[in-house]
Design a protein around this motif. Structure first.
Motif, PDB file in Angstrom:
ATOM      1  N   ARG A 144      14.591   1.800 -12.426  1.00  0.00           N
ATOM      2  CA  ARG A 144      13.392   1.976 -11.627  1.00  0.00           C
ATOM      3  C   ARG A 144      13.546   1.212 -10.316  1.00  0.00           C
ATOM      4  NH1 ARG A 144       8.861  -0.828 -10.902  1.00  0.00           N
ATOM      5  NH2 ARG A 144       9.416  -2.353 -12.493  1.00  0.00           N
ATOM      6  N   CYS A 145      13.106   1.875  -9.270  1.00  0.00           N
ATOM      7  CA  CYS A 145      13.080   1.253  -7.948  1.00  0.00           C
ATOM      8  C   CYS A 145      12.119   0.076  -7.975  1.00  0.00           C
ATOM      9  CB  CYS A 145      12.621   2.299  -6.924  1.00  0.00           C
ATOM     10  SG  CYS A 145      12.107   1.596  -5.339  1.00  0.00           S
ATOM     11  N   THR A 146      12.543  -1.088  -7.406  1.00  0.00           N
ATOM     12  CA  THR A 146      11.702  -2.281  -7.478  1.00  0.00           C
ATOM     13  C   THR A 146      10.535  -2.262  -6.500  1.00  0.00           C
ATOM     14  OG1 THR A 146      13.299  -3.351  -6.039  1.00  0.00           O
ATOM     15  CG2 THR A 146      13.448  -3.857  -8.394  1.00  0.00           C
ATOM     16  N   ASN A 147      10.574  -1.303  -5.585  1.00  0.00           N
ATOM     17  CA  ASN A 147       9.431  -1.147  -4.693  1.00  0.00           C
ATOM     18  C   ASN A 147       8.202  -0.810  -5.535  1.00  0.00           C
ATOM     19  OD1 ASN A 147       8.358  -1.164  -2.100  1.00  0.00           O
ATOM     20  ND2 ASN A 147       9.959   0.207  -1.311  1.00  0.00           N
ATOM     21  N   ASP A 148       7.015  -1.304  -5.122  1.00  0.00           N
ATOM     22  CA  ASP A 148       5.873  -1.042  -6.004  1.00  0.00           C
ATOM     23  C   ASP A 148       5.523   0.444  -6.038  1.00  0.00           C
ATOM     24  OD1 ASP A 148       3.309  -0.529  -4.267  1.00  0.00           O
ATOM     25  OD2 ASP A 148       4.468  -2.140  -3.269  1.00  0.00           O
ATOM     26  N   THR A 151       4.239   2.585  -3.195  1.00  0.00           N
ATOM     27  CA  THR A 151       5.169   2.900  -2.117  1.00  0.00           C
ATOM     28  C   THR A 151       6.272   3.842  -2.557  1.00  0.00           C
ATOM     29  OG1 THR A 151       4.823   0.581  -1.494  1.00  0.00           O
ATOM     30  CG2 THR A 151       6.457   1.841  -0.211  1.00  0.00           C
ATOM     31  N   CYS A 152       6.962   3.499  -3.694  1.00  0.00           N
ATOM     32  CA  CYS A 152       8.059   4.341  -4.188  1.00  0.00           C
ATOM     33  C   CYS A 152       8.117   4.263  -5.706  1.00  0.00           C
ATOM     34  CB  CYS A 152       9.383   3.905  -3.564  1.00  0.00           C
ATOM     35  SG  CYS A 152      10.786   4.884  -4.153  1.00  0.00           S
ATOM     36  N   GLY A 153       8.840   3.245  -6.222  1.00  0.00           N
ATOM     37  CA  GLY A 153       8.890   3.056  -7.680  1.00  0.00           C
ATOM     38  C   GLY A 153       9.547   4.196  -8.427  1.00  0.00           C
ATOM     39  N   LYS A 154      10.418   4.938  -7.729  1.00  0.00           N
ATOM     40  CA  LYS A 154      11.062   6.091  -8.351  1.00  0.00           C
ATOM     41  C   LYS A 154      11.920   5.674  -9.552  1.00  0.00           C
ATOM     42  CE  LYS A 154      13.981  10.058  -7.145  1.00  0.00           C
ATOM     43  NZ  LYS A 154      13.330  10.968  -8.089  1.00  0.00           N
ATOM     44  N   VAL A 173      20.865   0.964  -5.465  1.00  0.00           N
ATOM     45  CA  VAL A 173      19.733   0.994  -4.527  1.00  0.00           C
ATOM     46  C   VAL A 173      19.021   2.347  -4.622  1.00  0.00           C
ATOM     47  CG1 VAL A 173      20.674  -0.679  -2.884  1.00  0.00           C
ATOM     48  CG2 VAL A 173      21.230   1.761  -2.638  1.00  0.00           C
ATOM     49  N   CYS A 174      17.749   2.320  -4.316  1.00  0.00           N
ATOM     50  CA  CYS A 174      16.922   3.519  -4.387  1.00  0.00           C
ATOM     51  C   CYS A 174      17.348   4.501  -3.312  1.00  0.00           C
ATOM     52  CB  CYS A 174      15.462   3.118  -4.208  1.00  0.00           C
ATOM     53  SG  CYS A 174      14.344   4.532  -4.261  1.00  0.00           S
ATOM     54  N   GLN A 175      17.441   5.733  -3.669  1.00  0.00           N
ATOM     55  CA  GLN A 175      17.861   6.753  -2.733  1.00  0.00           C
ATOM     56  C   GLN A 175      16.736   7.147  -1.786  1.00  0.00           C
ATOM     57  OE1 GLN A 175      20.020  10.014  -4.765  1.00  0.00           O
ATOM     58  NE2 GLN A 175      21.704   8.869  -3.831  1.00  0.00           N
ATOM     59  N   VAL A 176      15.538   6.776  -2.145  1.00  0.00           N
ATOM     60  CA  VAL A 176      14.388   7.133  -1.310  1.00  0.00           C
ATOM     61  C   VAL A 176      14.092   6.021  -0.301  1.00  0.00           C
ATOM     62  CG1 VAL A 176      11.936   7.763  -1.328  1.00  0.00           C
ATOM     63  CG2 VAL A 176      13.430   8.516  -3.191  1.00  0.00           C
ATOM     64  N   CYS A 177      13.990   4.774  -0.861  1.00  0.00           N
ATOM     65  CA  CYS A 177      13.552   3.702   0.028  1.00  0.00           C
ATOM     66  C   CYS A 177      14.599   2.607   0.187  1.00  0.00           C
ATOM     67  CB  CYS A 177      12.238   3.108  -0.479  1.00  0.00           C
ATOM     68  SG  CYS A 177      12.425   2.286  -2.063  1.00  0.00           S
ATOM     69  N   ALA A 178      15.755   2.771  -0.431  1.00  0.00           N
ATOM     70  CA  ALA A 178      16.864   1.825  -0.313  1.00  0.00           C
ATOM     71  C   ALA A 178      16.556   0.443  -0.884  1.00  0.00           C
ATOM     72  CB  ALA A 178      17.342   1.713   1.142  1.00  0.00           C
TER      73      ALA A 178
HETATM   74 ZN   LIG Z   1      12.442   3.440  -3.895  1.00  0.00          ZN
END
Ligand SMILES: [Zn+2]
Length: 330
Positions: A144-148, A151-154, A173-178
């Motif tokens: 899981r993306c660590t961004n909340d 915001t993303c959390g993909k 790293v997240c492919q959406v928000c890095a």
């Molecule tokens: Zn993300």
């Protein structure tokens, strides 16, 4: 379709088949080999329904069933009565009786040792399968993306892992928000573990152990015990015959009455044929059961114990001189 499904379908939705199975097993604990129709009558259930349920229990390795060809005593008696009313010759009556088809009768018996074996095997297989899955490692790794989440959390699966790898840092790293991507699903984020992760499987195993504990305890208890072994219907019948013979020999001379002992078994043929026996609630058998109940306890408890309620309900007089006793039973 499986018997289980068939049973569920045929049992009329309003009838709970597991309840029937419970009643049947309970009734069988107080019996040895019993004619299925007699069992149905004793517990006031429809014979067809009972037969279906017993078939299911047979598939589940709980009971053993035996189907034998028996003389149709009722029809024989009817035939004789009718013929005698019309003054038919004895020879012709005998001929007619000989021509009456035998009927197929089903017997059933609990198979204690097989129940234990089957249960041990099932519990053991389920446990080792779960353990194997855990050892084999997680089936699915979740990231899981660590961004909340706002915001993303993909979320990603292990299939995406290669694409998430940042070659420069070696991090996911997240492919959406890095943002950095971390592994989840094992309860790291405080959520209950996902079923397909190692932690999830461990949770399932521990739940399984908790649920199976009472069964396991029971299995441990019976481990040291010798289960009742009724043998095949054939063996059981012979054992009963021996017990009856012995008890009659013991009571020899004590009683009056002209009834000859025996269970109405075509004893001589037992060795050769698959099974050729005339069991049933004949007067002789009632007498034999009665005699057996009063016999000295030489047989294992399960043979001598008075567990033939239906038969014993009718008081037959044990008398006459029985044949010579056979060998030891059990
Ligand atoms: Zn993300």
């Amino acid at each position: 379709s499986s018997t289980k499904e068939r049973l569920a379908r045929t049992g009329n939705a309003k009838h709970d088949n597991s309840a029937i199975a419970e009643v049947l097993v309970d009734a069988l604990t107080r019996r040895t080999w019993v004619k299925e129709d007699d069992l149905a009558a004793a517990i006031l259930l429809n014979p067809k329904q009972v037969r279906k349920a017993l078939h299911y229990l047979e598939e589940e390795r709980v009971v053993t069933r035996a189907h034998v060809r028996e003389k149709d005593r009722d029809r024989e008696a009817r035939t004789r009565q009718r013929a005698e009313e019309h003054g038919v010759d004895e020879g012709i009556i005998m001929e007619r009786i000989r021509n009456i088809d035998k009927k197929t009768v089903s017997y059933v018996c609990l198979n204690y040792s097989r129940i234990v074996d089957a249960l041990n095997l099932r519990v053991g297989t389920a446990r080792s399968e779960l353990k194997h899955k855990i050892e084999k490692g997680p089936v699915t790794v979740l990231y899981r993306c660590t961004n909340d989440v706002a915001t993303c959390g993909k979320r990603y699966t292990s299939l995406d892992a290669m694409r998430l790898m940042d070659m420069k840092t070696g991090m996911f790293v997240c492919q959406v928000c890095a943002q950095e991507v971390v592994q989840v699903g094992g309860g790291e984020d405080g959520a209950p573990p996902e079923p397909k992760t190692k932690e999830g499987l461990k949770a399932i195993l521990s739940k399984f152990e908790k649920q199976i504990a009472p069964v396991q305890k029971q299995l441990e208890r019976v481990k040291k015990m010798t289960p009742p072994q009724y043998g095949t219907l054939n063996e059981w019948t012979k054992a009963r015959k021996r017990a009856a013979d012995r008890s009659m020999a013991g009571a020899g001379g004590a009683g009056a009455g002209g009834r000859s002992g025996g269970l109405g078994i075509q004893y001589d043929q037992l060795e050769d044929t698959k099974f050729e026996v005339t069991l049933g609630l004949t007067q002789e058998q009632e007498a034999a059961a009665e005699a057996e109940a009063n016999a000295p306890k030489m047989q294992p408890e399960w043979i001598t114990r008075n567990q033939f309620e239906a038969e014993d309900g009718v008081g037959g007089k044990a008398s006459g001189s029985g044949g010579g006793g056979g060998g030891g039973g059990g």
